[in-house]
Design a protein around this motif. Structure first.
Motif, mmCIF file in Angstrom:
data_model
loop_
_atom_site.group_PDB
_atom_site.id
_atom_site.type_symbol
_atom_site.label_atom_id
_atom_site.label_comp_id
_atom_site.label_asym_id
_atom_site.label_seq_id
_atom_site.Cartn_x
_atom_site.Cartn_y
_atom_site.Cartn_z
ATOM 1 N N ARG A 288 0.847 -1.186 0.000
ATOM 2 C CA ARG A 288 0.000 0.000 0.000
ATOM 3 C C ARG A 288 0.888 1.244 0.000
ATOM 4 N NH1 ARG A 288 -1.571 0.667 5.347
ATOM 5 N NH2 ARG A 288 0.161 2.143 5.390
ATOM 6 N N ILE A 289 0.607 2.152 -0.938
ATOM 7 C CA ILE A 289 1.326 3.422 -1.018
ATOM 8 C C ILE A 289 0.297 4.543 -0.976
ATOM 9 C CG2 ILE A 289 2.885 4.892 -2.344
ATOM 10 C CD1 ILE A 289 3.820 2.399 -3.828
ATOM 11 N N ARG A 290 0.535 5.544 -0.146
ATOM 12 C CA ARG A 290 -0.294 6.743 -0.134
ATOM 13 C C ARG A 290 0.629 7.956 -0.149
ATOM 14 N NH1 ARG A 290 -3.531 3.768 3.839
ATOM 15 N NH2 ARG A 290 -5.463 3.096 2.832
ATOM 16 N N VAL A 291 0.302 8.902 -1.018
ATOM 17 C CA VAL A 291 1.072 10.129 -1.152
ATOM 18 C C VAL A 291 0.196 11.299 -0.703
ATOM 19 C CG1 VAL A 291 2.405 11.598 -2.715
ATOM 20 C CG2 VAL A 291 2.283 9.126 -3.123
ATOM 21 N N ASN A 292 0.757 12.176 0.103
ATOM 22 C CA ASN A 292 0.022 13.352 0.559
ATOM 23 C C ASN A 292 0.736 14.609 0.070
ATOM 24 O OD1 ASN A 292 -0.831 15.610 2.401
ATOM 25 N ND2 ASN A 292 -2.124 13.977 3.227
ATOM 26 N N ILE A 293 0.105 15.305 -0.874
ATOM 27 C CA ILE A 293 0.668 16.526 -1.448
ATOM 28 C C ILE A 293 -0.326 17.671 -1.233
ATOM 29 C CG2 ILE A 293 1.405 17.665 -3.576
ATOM 30 C CD1 ILE A 293 2.365 14.989 -4.608
ATOM 31 N N GLY B 279 -1.836 18.508 1.350
ATOM 32 C CA GLY B 279 -2.956 18.085 2.165
ATOM 33 C C GLY B 279 -3.914 17.133 1.487
ATOM 34 N N ARG B 280 -3.655 16.778 0.239
ATOM 35 C CA ARG B 280 -4.520 15.833 -0.486
ATOM 36 C C ARG B 280 -3.836 14.474 -0.552
ATOM 37 N NH1 ARG B 280 -5.303 14.014 -5.808
ATOM 38 N NH2 ARG B 280 -3.493 15.234 -6.518
ATOM 39 N N GLU B 281 -4.516 13.446 -0.042
ATOM 40 C CA GLU B 281 -3.940 12.098 -0.029
ATOM 41 C C GLU B 281 -4.523 11.272 -1.161
ATOM 42 O OE1 GLU B 281 -2.871 9.750 3.712
ATOM 43 O OE2 GLU B 281 -4.717 8.756 3.068
ATOM 44 N N PHE B 282 -3.657 10.516 -1.835
ATOM 45 C CA PHE B 282 -4.115 9.673 -2.950
ATOM 46 C C PHE B 282 -3.170 8.493 -3.110
ATOM 47 C CE2 PHE B 282 -1.226 12.862 -4.564
ATOM 48 C CZ PHE B 282 -0.394 12.169 -5.419
ATOM 49 N N GLU B 283 -3.628 7.473 -3.832
ATOM 50 C CA GLU B 283 -2.821 6.310 -4.179
ATOM 51 C C GLU B 283 -2.417 6.404 -5.642
ATOM 52 O OE1 GLU B 283 -4.874 2.733 -3.267
ATOM 53 O OE2 GLU B 283 -4.914 3.086 -1.104
ATOM 54 N N ASP C 178 5.010 17.774 2.662
ATOM 55 C CA ASP C 178 4.356 16.634 2.007
ATOM 56 C C ASP C 178 4.985 15.338 2.497
ATOM 57 O OD1 ASP C 178 2.848 18.451 0.598
ATOM 58 O OD2 ASP C 178 4.072 18.329 -1.232
ATOM 59 N N TYR C 179 4.205 14.250 2.415
ATOM 60 C CA TYR C 179 4.744 12.988 2.922
ATOM 61 C C TYR C 179 4.266 11.791 2.114
ATOM 62 C CZ TYR C 179 0.225 12.570 5.421
ATOM 63 O OH TYR C 179 -1.100 12.495 5.741
ATOM 64 N N ILE C 180 4.937 10.664 2.366
ATOM 65 C CA ILE C 180 4.642 9.387 1.717
ATOM 66 C C ILE C 180 4.404 8.350 2.803
ATOM 67 C CG2 ILE C 180 5.534 7.570 0.209
ATOM 68 C CD1 ILE C 180 7.502 9.805 -0.874
#
Length: 554
Positions: free
Chosen positions: A494-499, A501-505, A521-523
């Motif tokens: 599972r990978i989620r990226v937050n750029i 404030g918006r999180e997506f796969e 931003d974070y991963i």
């Protein structure tokens, strides 16, 4: 200068044989240590993504490899050295060293850069010393080289044919300059180049001392005897497998370009002490970088069998009973200009999984459920405004191993292609502008079974300053590692990226590139757990209570 032939010497006693065998291995291990301690890149110095070995002069067959070298290079380096012999042996001299990373010449992906040096004893060519190290970048479309959308090899980075980087003991500066001009953060790579050269020279010194001590005839005899015994041991193991044809499939999430799975279809034929691996029913060559070159495909089978029968010594002898058919016309036999960035780190582990699943049908009491089977590759490149320097971080993570016939799988184990380890969080934070906010076992990720799989890891990386470009090339996001004998599958990647404030796969679940991160931003990554072994209802009450107490069920 003639090549030395290895012939059996009947008078070798068991003690001498053992001492010489361990001595050859120690030569390789010393090279590993020099390579590790003098490299600039943390992926080599801290994570051990490298290998050193001794190879034969006729066809590059493996004589010995260091105990801490990556197993994926077991068969790969044989093919690489053989390619160098075919193309460059005629003009090699003492003091020469060849550099090469061409995937189609016995290679893997472009980031695994190999060096090959002829070793002469008293003026005669006796073997080749060779090593491989993962460079954090060799150019290409994305920092770190793990492009997931490349459709030809030239988009992946600098491709180096077998050329001399050292000639008669002197560095060929023109070659070094050309290489450094085509890769990112080039000032760091010169340290990795010199580390590989230093490792080969250390091996030259140690091997000379070994032969001086025991004599050429004894060492030659030991090499032949060691290889012969390894072949006998592997044949004995294969002979214990019931004759027959055993089939299994493993799946790639996607090739990064076409969002559809790829099938690795394997038929294993056991006949006496011989075993044949046929991948001809696998998917056709793919557009994206999940094709596998022949050297990697073959080596993956070798490693898979070594996992099943770990007591067989590592040398060319243990490979002789293993007949891997060349799967031409499939994505497991990549030819120019097919992209291959994901072959050694990801496709190799799916190949091994197919081997495990097929042979589990024949010898379930000697097999285990599928491991996490992904290296979890992340690359992050950018500019650090605090230091005023560009950087490239390459990171891989652990996952769960499969349950086995006598116990639960290991949690947060290294990838099945190596004995490498994740770089320490402290090193990452010291070298790069990021903060690892969380690093823990991924609760609930293990496949259920009489013996459950091990757990993956759950971590978050946040960019602290500046901007960076992230890319991912992972696997087991669409399908979790399968269990066997009624065991459940491990949790998928599972990978989620937050750029902003918006999180997506990522669209391709386990793959994606050119994610532009800014400060804050974070991963988030959750790596797969191992598959379960046996029916879950047969798990002991004591084990269930322990899982509950430790919070392992999530």
């Amino acid at each position: 200068m003639t090549n030395m032939a290895f012939q059996t010497t009947p008078t070798i006693d068991p003690v001498t044989l053992t001492v010489v065998e361990k001595g050859l291995q120690q030569v390789c291990t010393e090279m590993d240590l020099v390579h590790e301690k003098t490299s600039f890149s943390p992926v080599i110095s801290e994570a051990y993504d490298r290998s050193n070995g001794i190879y034969g002069t006729a066809d590059g067959r493996m004589i010995s490899q260091g105990e801490t070298g990556l197993p994926i290079f077991l068969g790969v380096m044989q093919e690489c050295v053989n390619s160098v012999i075919k193309e460059r042996a005629a003009d090699l001299e003492p003091g020469d060293i060849i550099i090469v990373n061409d995937p189609y010449r016995g290679g893997t992906h472009l980031m695994d850069v190999k060096m090959v040096m002829p070793f002469y004893y008293k003026g005669k060519l006796w073997c080749y010393l060779a090593n491989a190290g993962h460079w954090p970048d060799t150019g290409g479309m994305v920092p770190g080289g793990f492009s997931t959308t490349a459709t030809e090899i030239h988009q992946e980075g600098l491709r180096i044919p077998p050329v001399k980087i050292m000639k008669r003991g002197e560095i060929v500066q023109d070659v070094v300059d050309m290489i450094l001009a085509n890769i990112r953060v080039s000032e760091e790579r010169i340290g990795d180049i010199l580390a590989q050269i230093a490792a080969l020279r250390a091996g030259e010194k140690a091997l000379t001392a070994l032969i001086d001590r025991y004599g050429l005839e004894v060492v030659n005899g030991c090499v032949a005897e060691i290889e012969g015994r390894a072949e006998q041991m592997m044949r004995a193991h294969i002979a214990d497998i019931p004759d027959g044809v055993y089939s299994a499939s493993a799946f790639i999430d996607s090739d990064g370009v076409v969002n559809e799975p790829l099938e690795i279809a394997l038929d294993v034929t056991v006949a006496g002490s011989d075993i044949t691996f046929d991948f001809s029913r696998s998917s056709k060559p793919c557009r994206g970088p999940l094709n596998s070159v022949w050297a990697t495909t073959q080596s993956s089978v070798f490693i898979g069998m070594k996992h099943i029968f770990p007591n067989v010594p590592m040398n060319a002898g243990c490979f002789k009973p293993l007949n891997v058919l060349r799967p031409k016309g499939t994505f497991l036999f990549a030819e120019y200009p097919r992209p291959v960035a994901g072959c050694s780190a990801e496709v190799s582990q799916r190949i091994m999984e197919a081997v495990f699943l097929a042979l589990a049908k024949a010898i379930p009491g000697k097999l285990f459920a599928a491991p996490a089977g992904t290296s979890g590759n992340i690359s992050l490149g950018g500019f650090d405004p605090e230091t005023g320097e560009h950087y490239i971080m390459y990171y891989f993570s652990g996952g769960g191993y499969g349950g086995w016939w006598d116990g639960d799988g290991v949690s947060n184990g290294c990838s099945t292609i190596g004995i490498s380890k994740s770089q320490p969080v402290e090193i990452l934070e010291q070298r790069y502008p990021l903060l690892v906010e969380r690093y823990a076992l991924r609760e609930g990720s293990s496949g259920k079974g009489r013996f459950r799989g091990g757990m993956g890891v759950d971590y978050r990386m946040r960019l602290l300053r500046g901007e960076g470009t992230a890319s991912f090339l992972m696997e087991h996001g669409r399908f979790g590692p399968p269990g066997i004998l009624g065991g459940g599958d491990g949790a998928p990647n599972r990978i989620r990226v937050n750029i902003d404030g918006r999180e997506f796969e990522p669209e391709h679940i386990s793959k994606g590139e050119n994610f532009h991160l800014r400060t804050g931003d974070y991963i988030d990554v959750g790596t797969p757990g191992g598959g379960g072994y046996g029916v879950p209802d047969e798990r002991s009450p004591e084990s269930r209570d322990h899982d509950l107490k430790m919070g392992y069920d999530g």
